[in-house]
Motif scaffolding. Structure first.
Motif, PDB file in Angstrom:
ATOM      1  N   GLY A 160      -6.487  62.635  83.693  1.00 58.09           N
ATOM      2  CA  GLY A 160      -6.581  62.187  82.310  1.00 58.09           C
ATOM      3  C   GLY A 160      -7.260  60.838  82.214  1.00 58.09           C
ATOM      4  O   GLY A 160      -6.921  59.908  82.943  1.00 58.09           O
ATOM      5  N   GLY A 161      -8.243  60.739  81.327  1.00 54.52           N
ATOM      6  CA  GLY A 161      -9.044  59.518  81.239  1.00 54.52           C
ATOM      7  C   GLY A 161      -8.412  58.400  80.445  1.00 54.52           C
ATOM      8  O   GLY A 161      -9.053  57.385  80.208  1.00 54.52           O
ATOM      9  N   LEU A 162      -7.163  58.564  79.996  1.00 55.30           N
ATOM     10  CA  LEU A 162      -6.487  57.507  79.243  1.00 55.30           C
ATOM     11  C   LEU A 162      -5.341  56.897  80.051  1.00 55.30           C
ATOM     12  O   LEU A 162      -4.427  56.297  79.479  1.00 55.30           O
ATOM     13  N   GLN A 163      -5.416  57.028  81.377  1.00 59.55           N
ATOM     14  CA  GLN A 163      -4.362  56.481  82.223  1.00 59.55           C
ATOM     15  C   GLN A 163      -4.186  54.986  81.963  1.00 59.55           C
ATOM     16  O   GLN A 163      -5.116  54.204  82.093  1.00 59.55           O
ATOM     17  N   GLY A 164      -2.948  54.608  81.567  1.00 56.71           N
ATOM     18  CA  GLY A 164      -2.636  53.201  81.365  1.00 56.71           C
ATOM     19  C   GLY A 164      -3.107  52.610  80.061  1.00 56.71           C
ATOM     20  O   GLY A 164      -2.814  51.445  79.767  1.00 56.71           O
ATOM     21  N   VAL A 165      -3.826  53.372  79.219  1.00 61.23           N
ATOM     22  CA  VAL A 165      -4.303  52.849  77.933  1.00 61.23           C
ATOM     23  C   VAL A 165      -3.121  52.726  76.974  1.00 61.23           C
ATOM     24  O   VAL A 165      -2.348  53.668  76.788  1.00 61.23           O
ATOM     25  N   GLN A 166      -2.973  51.550  76.384  1.00 63.91           N
ATOM     26  CA  GLN A 166      -1.888  51.301  75.436  1.00 63.91           C
ATOM     27  C   GLN A 166      -2.324  51.765  74.040  1.00 63.91           C
ATOM     28  O   GLN A 166      -3.289  51.239  73.487  1.00 63.91           O
ATOM     29  N   VAL A 167      -1.626  52.752  73.515  1.00 64.64           N
ATOM     30  CA  VAL A 167      -1.959  53.331  72.205  1.00 64.64           C
ATOM     31  C   VAL A 167      -0.826  53.017  71.226  1.00 64.64           C
ATOM     32  O   VAL A 167       0.334  53.319  71.484  1.00 64.64           O
ATOM     33  N   LEU A 168      -1.189  52.418  70.116  1.00 66.54           N
ATOM     34  CA  LEU A 168      -0.250  52.186  69.013  1.00 66.54           C
ATOM     35  C   LEU A 168      -0.642  53.128  67.893  1.00 66.54           C
ATOM     36  O   LEU A 168      -1.814  53.183  67.503  1.00 66.54           O
ATOM     37  N   MET A 169       0.311  53.891  67.372  1.00 67.63           N
ATOM     38  CA  MET A 169      -0.032  54.813  66.295  1.00 67.63           C
ATOM     39  C   MET A 169       1.064  54.857  65.236  1.00 67.63           C
ATOM     40  O   MET A 169       2.217  54.512  65.502  1.00 67.63           O
ATOM     41  N   THR A 170       0.664  55.249  64.041  1.00 68.56           N
ATOM     42  CA  THR A 170       1.616  55.444  62.949  1.00 68.56           C
ATOM     43  C   THR A 170       1.757  56.933  62.690  1.00 68.56           C
ATOM     44  O   THR A 170       0.813  57.705  62.864  1.00 68.56           O
ATOM     45  N   VAL A 171       2.955  57.345  62.269  1.00 77.18           N
ATOM     46  CA  VAL A 171       3.281  58.764  62.117  1.00 77.18           C
ATOM     47  C   VAL A 171       4.092  58.962  60.838  1.00 77.18           C
ATOM     48  O   VAL A 171       4.916  58.115  60.484  1.00 77.18           O
TER      49      VAL A 171
END
Length: 410
Positions: free
Chosen positions: A192-203
């Motif tokens: 997976g190419g998002l290893q370690g990427v910090q993602v903030l999202m609203t739901v």
């Protein structure tokens, strides 16, 4: 005859088994790259071709890449001695057909089994994924769209098609999704190419209080947001979700920060946004809130009451306007002129990407288990057709990874 229920891909110590079906379109040349991409992600790959596919790419090429004989004949005297079509159907953890032509899609939609590939599809319990590829007029034809709808209703996952120039010289929707993206969706836990990427999202939605018991809200269920969070986690991302009130349970490993109002959501987002590389605004934030909220329940005494509304902060615009904004993905729910309004929002807020869908009529949108998206970025677009939200989330996560990677590389 009723089709067998799809079975989940098992968690096993051996390599995942992917059966690649290839039908007869010019995009078959991409299938060789797909074999390589799947093997790079740790899969064992076997290939089945239609007779028409052999006119575009040779079995010898695919055999050399996969390390296994390529099958194409249903009544092969040697293979059939061991009921090879049944053995392959049982062998596969996943079946992917790339390219999937209009003809093959029509045959699958109507349950035909007139060659080895279509027979395998009826015989297997493995999840089925199609990567359509055809002329844009063929893709848009009502017959093709009806066939796609039939397959989607059976939980067949659809990836693409993309838009762009085609081999016929015309431009439109019908290009096969690139092999790297297909492989990433099929095997998200591998590379997976998002290893370690910090993602903030609203739901989810927000609720704007009128009094202690009443509020202004919307129909957002949070289904798509939580499905996308799970898909991003599968690709290695570290996801933090700020969630409005929903009845949907978050997936394992996700502990959402619960909020009610847009102001509360804004405060939680802005407190954390400088620590993330990616921000995804999947929540349906109320555009307006009551100017004042009564401290006690408003009694039903008058025939009418006035309610003055004031505008809520635009959380997405505020994040995108930071001096060093993260990769910023917006959502647009529109009732008309979906792409026009979404493109305007993308440009006005200077977003990295936006995912838009139609709400208010027809299938998909709020509260539904299915949806379709038009994804836009400054230099391009991609349509993700109607499918179950978990499958749509997986396709969207793959596209987000692709566009994030392109921005980092650029």
């Amino acid at each position: 005859m009723a089709s067998a229920a799809p079975r989940a891909v098992e968690t096993v110590s051996r390599a995942p088994r992917v059966l690649l079906g290839i039908s007869g379109g010019i995009a078959a040349y991409k299938s060789a790259d797909l074999v390589r991409r799947l093997i790079e992600r740790g899969a064992e790959v076997r290939v089945v071709m239609t007779e028409a596919a052999r006119a575009f790419i040779t079995p010898l090429t695919l055999q050399a890449l996969s390390g296994h004989p390529v099958r194409s004949e249903l009544l092969d005297p040697e293979a059939e001695a061991g009921m090879d079509h049944i053995a392959l159907a049982r062998w596969a953890d996943q079946v992917v057909i790339a390219p999937a032509t209009a003809d093959l899609i029509a045959r699958l939609a109507h349950g035909l089994a007139n060659d080895l590939l279509t027979t395998l599809v009826l015989a297997t319990q493995a999840p089925l994924t199609l990567a359509p590829a055809m002329n844009h007029q063929m893709w848009a034809h009502p017959a093709t769209q009806e066939n796609i709808a039939r397959l989607a209703a059976r939980d067949v996952r659809l990836l693409g098609p993309d838009s762009g120039s085609q081999a016929c010289g015309e431009v439109g929707s019908g290009r096969m999704v690139e092999p790297a993206e297909i492989a990433a969706v099929l095997l998200p836990g591998s590379g997976g190419g998002l290893q370690g990427v910090q993602v903030l999202m609203t739901v989810g939605p927000t609720r704007e209080a009128i009094d202690p018991v009443r509020f202004i809200g919307n129909r957002s269920s949070g289904k798509m947001g939580y499905a996308l969070a799970a898909a991003l986690q599968q690709r290695g991302a570290q996801v933090t979700a700020v969630a409005g009130p929903t009845s949907i349970a978050p997936g394992p490993g996700l502990a959402p920060i619960a909020v009610e109002s847009a102001l509360e959501m804004e405060a939680e987002v802005m407190e954390r946004v400088t620590d993330c590389q990616m921000f995804i605004a999947a929540a349906a934030v109320a555009d307006y809130r009551p100017e004042t909220s009564a401290s006690a329940k408003i009694k039903k005494d008058a025939d009418s009451i006035g309610l003055r509304l004031v505008r809520n902060p635009d959380i997405l615009a505020r994040v995108a306007a930071l001096d060093k904004p993260p990769f910023t993905v917006g959502f647009a729910a529109e009732t008309d002129q979906v792409e026009v309004h979404a493109r305007a929002k993308l440009e006005a807020k200077r977003l990295s990407m936006i995912a838009a869908n139609q709400v208010g009529s027809g299938e998909g949108g709020f509260e539904s288990d299915r949806n379709a998206l038009i994804c836009l970025w400054r230099e391009g677009r991609r349509e993700l057709p109607m499918m179950p939200k978990p499958a749509l989330a997986a396709a969207l996560a793959a596209l987000i990874e692709e566009r994030y990677g392109a921005q980092i590389a650029g």
